[in-house]
Enzyme design. Structure first.
Site, short mmCIF file in Angstrom:
data_model
loop_
_atom_site.label_atom_id
_atom_site.label_comp_id
_atom_site.label_asym_id
_atom_site.label_seq_id
_atom_site.Cartn_x
_atom_site.Cartn_y
_atom_site.Cartn_z
N GLY A 65 0.83 -1.21 0.00
CA GLY A 65 0.00 0.00 0.00
C GLY A 65 0.86 1.25 0.00
N GLN A 66 0.20 2.39 0.15
CA GLN A 66 0.91 3.68 0.12
C GLN A 66 1.97 3.76 1.21
OE1 GLN A 66 -1.34 7.38 -0.88
NE2 GLN A 66 -3.00 6.34 0.21
N LEU A 67 1.54 3.55 2.47
CA LEU A 67 2.46 3.67 3.59
C LEU A 67 3.50 2.55 3.57
CD1 LEU A 67 3.22 5.12 6.24
CD2 LEU A 67 1.58 3.61 7.42
N ASP B 257 -1.60 -13.04 5.29
CA ASP B 257 -2.96 -12.51 5.45
C ASP B 257 -3.18 -12.32 6.94
OD1 ASP B 257 -5.63 -12.07 5.76
OD2 ASP B 257 -6.27 -13.64 4.36
N TYR C 49 -8.38 -1.98 5.38
CA TYR C 49 -9.44 -1.84 4.39
C TYR C 49 -9.69 -0.33 4.32
CZ TYR C 49 -13.83 -2.80 1.93
OH TYR C 49 -14.83 -2.87 0.99
N THR C 50 -9.25 0.32 3.25
CA THR C 50 -9.23 1.79 3.23
C THR C 50 -10.27 2.43 2.31
OG1 THR C 50 -7.47 1.69 1.58
CG2 THR C 50 -6.79 2.00 3.85
N THR D 263 -7.03 6.52 12.09
CA THR D 263 -7.56 7.55 11.21
C THR D 263 -8.31 8.66 11.94
OG1 THR D 263 -9.20 7.90 9.45
CG2 THR D 263 -9.55 6.02 10.87
N TYR E 290 -16.18 2.50 7.98
CA TYR E 290 -14.71 2.56 8.01
C TYR E 290 -14.23 3.07 9.36
CZ TYR E 290 -10.00 4.34 7.07
OH TYR E 290 -8.66 4.63 7.13
N TRP F 30 -5.92 12.03 5.50
CA TRP F 30 -5.73 12.52 4.13
C TRP F 30 -4.37 12.06 3.57
CZ3 TRP F 30 -7.71 18.21 3.23
CH2 TRP F 30 -8.96 18.37 3.84
N1 LIG Z 1 -5.56 6.56 2.74
C1 LIG Z 1 -5.94 7.53 3.58
O1 LIG Z 1 -6.35 8.63 3.19
C2 LIG Z 1 -5.84 7.30 5.07
C3 LIG Z 1 -6.29 8.29 5.93
C4 LIG Z 1 -6.19 8.08 7.31
C5 LIG Z 1 -5.67 6.91 7.79
N2 LIG Z 1 -5.26 5.93 6.92
C6 LIG Z 1 -4.71 4.69 7.48
O2 LIG Z 1 -3.35 4.63 7.11
C7 LIG Z 1 -2.95 3.27 6.96
C8 LIG Z 1 -2.23 3.08 5.63
O3 LIG Z 1 -3.14 3.44 4.59
P1 LIG Z 1 -2.75 3.30 3.05
O4 LIG Z 1 -3.44 4.39 2.34
O5 LIG Z 1 -1.29 3.11 2.91
O6 LIG Z 1 -3.50 1.93 2.72
P2 LIG Z 1 -3.54 1.16 1.31
O7 LIG Z 1 -2.73 1.87 0.30
O8 LIG Z 1 -4.98 0.85 1.04
O9 LIG Z 1 -2.75 -0.21 1.66
C9 LIG Z 1 -3.29 -1.18 2.49
C10 LIG Z 1 -2.61 -2.48 2.11
O10 LIG Z 1 -3.10 -3.52 2.99
C11 LIG Z 1 -3.33 -4.68 2.19
N3 LIG Z 1 -4.24 -5.59 2.85
C12 LIG Z 1 -5.61 -5.62 2.81
N4 LIG Z 1 -6.08 -6.68 3.50
C13 LIG Z 1 -5.00 -7.34 3.99
C14 LIG Z 1 -4.84 -8.52 4.75
N5 LIG Z 1 -5.90 -9.26 5.15
N6 LIG Z 1 -3.59 -8.92 5.08
C15 LIG Z 1 -2.50 -8.21 4.67
N7 LIG Z 1 -2.60 -7.10 3.92
C16 LIG Z 1 -3.83 -6.66 3.58
C17 LIG Z 1 -3.92 -4.09 0.93
O11 LIG Z 1 -3.94 -5.04 -0.10
P3 LIG Z 1 -5.10 -4.88 -1.24
O12 LIG Z 1 -4.88 -3.59 -1.90
O13 LIG Z 1 -4.85 -6.09 -2.10
O14 LIG Z 1 -6.41 -4.93 -0.48
C18 LIG Z 1 -2.94 -2.94 0.68
O15 LIG Z 1 -1.77 -3.37 0.01
C19 LIG Z 1 -4.23 2.44 7.13
O16 LIG Z 1 -4.30 1.96 8.45
C20 LIG Z 1 -5.34 3.44 6.90
O17 LIG Z 1 -6.53 3.08 7.58
C21 LIG Z 1 -5.32 6.10 5.58
#
Ligand SMILES: NC(=O)c1ccc[n+]([C@@H]2O[C@H](COP(=O)([O-])OP(=O)(O)OC[C@H]3O[C@@H](n4cnc5c(N)ncnc54)[C@H](OP(=O)(O)O)[C@@H]3O)[C@@H](O)[C@H]2O)c1
Length: 287
Positions: free
Chosen positions: A12-14, A39, A64-65, A104, A128, A153
Site C-alpha cells: 500500500g501507500q504507507l 494474510d 481496508y481503506t 484515522t 470505516y 488525508w
Molecule cells: N488513505 C488515507 O487517506 C488514510 C487516511 C487516514 C488513515 N489511513 C490509514 O493509514 C494506513 C495506511 O493506509 P494506506 O493508504 O497506505 O492503505 P492502502 O494503500 O490501502 O494499503 C493497504 C494495504 O493492505 C493490504 N491488505 C488488505 N487486506 C490485507 C490482509 N488481510 N492482510 C494483509 N494485507 C492486507 C492491501 O492489499 P489490497 O490492496 O490487495 O487490499 C494494501 O496493500 C491504514 O491503516 C489506513 O486506515 C489512511
C-alpha cells in the site's frame, strides 16, 4: 538496529514508503509482507511469521481503506480493520513484540472547530471509522505494547489518492468543482513512514506507548489542496469551491478533522513538515 521488524500491508501507500526507507543501512532488519505472503486475518499465520522471523516490532500498514465501499462490505472491513488488528495485538502480547499501528481521523465526528487531541471523545460517522476504532480498542484491550498513529488525508506517489486524481483531472478538464466545507490536513505517507522509522531506529518506541496524532502541519480544505496540486502541476484548470452536499455520498465525512500533534512532537522531540512543503516533494516525484 537490533530489532526485527515485520511490515504488513507493504504494497500500500504507507507500506511502500516503509520499503523505500528500509532500502538503506538496515534492510536486513525488515520483513515486508502483503496479503499474498501474510494474510493478517489468519492468526496462526501471523504467529508463524512472527516466530520464524523472530519479530520484535510489527508495523501494521494493512487496512481496508475504501471508505465508500466499506458501507456495503462491513463484514470484510471489520475483519481487516478490527479482527485482524486484534490478531496482531494478541501475537505481539504473546511474544513481547511492540505493535505500531495506523488509525484515522475518521474515528471523530468532526463537528468541532479546534484541532482534535488524542483523548477527545470518538464518534465515527461510518463503517470505516467504526471498524478502525474497534481495531484501536482491541489493541488497547490486548495488553500488548503499542503505538497507534492516527493520521489523515494520506497520499504518496504510490497507489491511488487525491493528489494523483487531481493531477490527472486538472490536466483533462477546464473546470472542476471541489468541496471547501471539509477541512483537515494532508499527510505525505513518506513523512509518516519517516516518523515510524525514526521511533524504531532511535529506540524511542520503548519509552512511550498509546495513541498519537500525526499529519503534516497546517490546515486546508480539499479545495485549497486541489488548487495547490494544480498549481504545482502547471495546470490551468479553473477550480471552483462547492459544498459537500453537491457530491451525494453514502458516507458522512468529518467536516473538521484537523489533528492536534502536540503530543507526538513533544514525546518524540520531532519536527513535522508543513503540508505544502511535503506536497512539493511528492509532486516532484510524480512530475
Ligand atoms: N488513505 C488515507 O487517506 C488514510 C487516511 C487516514 C488513515 N489511513 C490509514 O493509514 C494506513 C495506511 O493506509 P494506506 O493508504 O497506505 O492503505 P492502502 O494503500 O490501502 O494499503 C493497504 C494495504 O493492505 C493490504 N491488505 C488488505 N487486506 C490485507 C490482509 N488481510 N492482510 C494483509 N494485507 C492486507 C492491501 O492489499 P489490497 O490492496 O490487495 O487490499 C494494501 O496493500 C491504514 O491503516 C489506513 O486506515 C489512511
Amino acid at each position: 538496529m537490533n530489532e526485527r521488524i515485520l511490515v504488513t500491508g507493504a504494497n500500500g501507500q504507507l507500506g511502500n514508503e516503509m520499503r523505500r526507507l528500509a532500502e538503506g543501512a538496515n534492510a536486513e532488519c525488515f520483513v515486508f509482507t502483503d496479503v499474498a505472503e501474510l494474510d493478517i486475518t489468519d492468526l496462526q499465520a501471523v504467529r508463524c511469521c512472527m516466530s520464524e522471523n523472530r519479530i520484535s516490532v510489527v508495523v501494521n500498514c494493512a487496512a481496508y481503506t475504501n471508505v465508500d465501499k466499506a458501507e456495503e462490505d462491513a463484514g470484510m472491513a471489520d475483519r481487516i480493520n478490527h479482527q485482524a488488528v486484534e490478531n496482531l495485538a494478541v501475537a505481539c502480547r504473546e511474544t513481547g513484540a511492540t505493535l505500531i499501528h495506523v488509525s484515522t481521523d475518521y474515528v471523530f465526528q468532526g463537528t468541532g472547530h479546534l484541532p482534535c487531541r488524542e483523548e477527545e471523545p470518538t464518534y465515527p460517522l461510518g463503517v470505516y471509522g467504526r471498524t478502525k476504532l474497534a481495531g484501536e480498542k482491541a489493541i488497547e484491550a490486548s495488553g500488548c505494547r503499542y503505538l497507534i498513529f492516527r493520521t489523515a488525508w494520506l497520499y504518496s506517489s504510490f497507489g491511488n489518492n487525491f493528489v494523483k486524481t487531481m493531477r490527472r483531472l486538472t490536466a483533462e478538464r477546464e473546470r472542476l468543482t471541489v468541496v471547501f466545507d471539509q477541512v483537515g490536513t494532508p499527510t505525505y505517507a513518506g513523512d509518516l513512514a519517516a516518523l515510524i522509522y525514526y521511533v524504531i531506529e532511535s529506540g524511542k518506541y520503548r519509552e512511550h506507548q498509546g495513541i498519537y496524532h500525526f499529519s503534516n502541519e497546517g490546515v486546508c480544505s480539499w479545495y485549497d489542496f486541489a488548487k495547490e496540486i494544480a498549481a504545482l502541476s502547471g495546470h490551468e484548470c479553473d477550480i471552483v469551491p462547492c459544498h459537500s452536499d453537491e457530491f451525494p455520498s453514502k458516507v458522512k465525512r468529518p467536516a473538521f478533522s484537523v489533528l492536534d500533534k502536540t503530543k507526538v512532537k513533544q514525546d518524540f522531540d520531532y519536527q513535522i513538515p508543513h503540508w505544502k512543503e511535503s506536497l512539493v516533494k511528492c509532486m516532484d516525484e510524480l512530475n
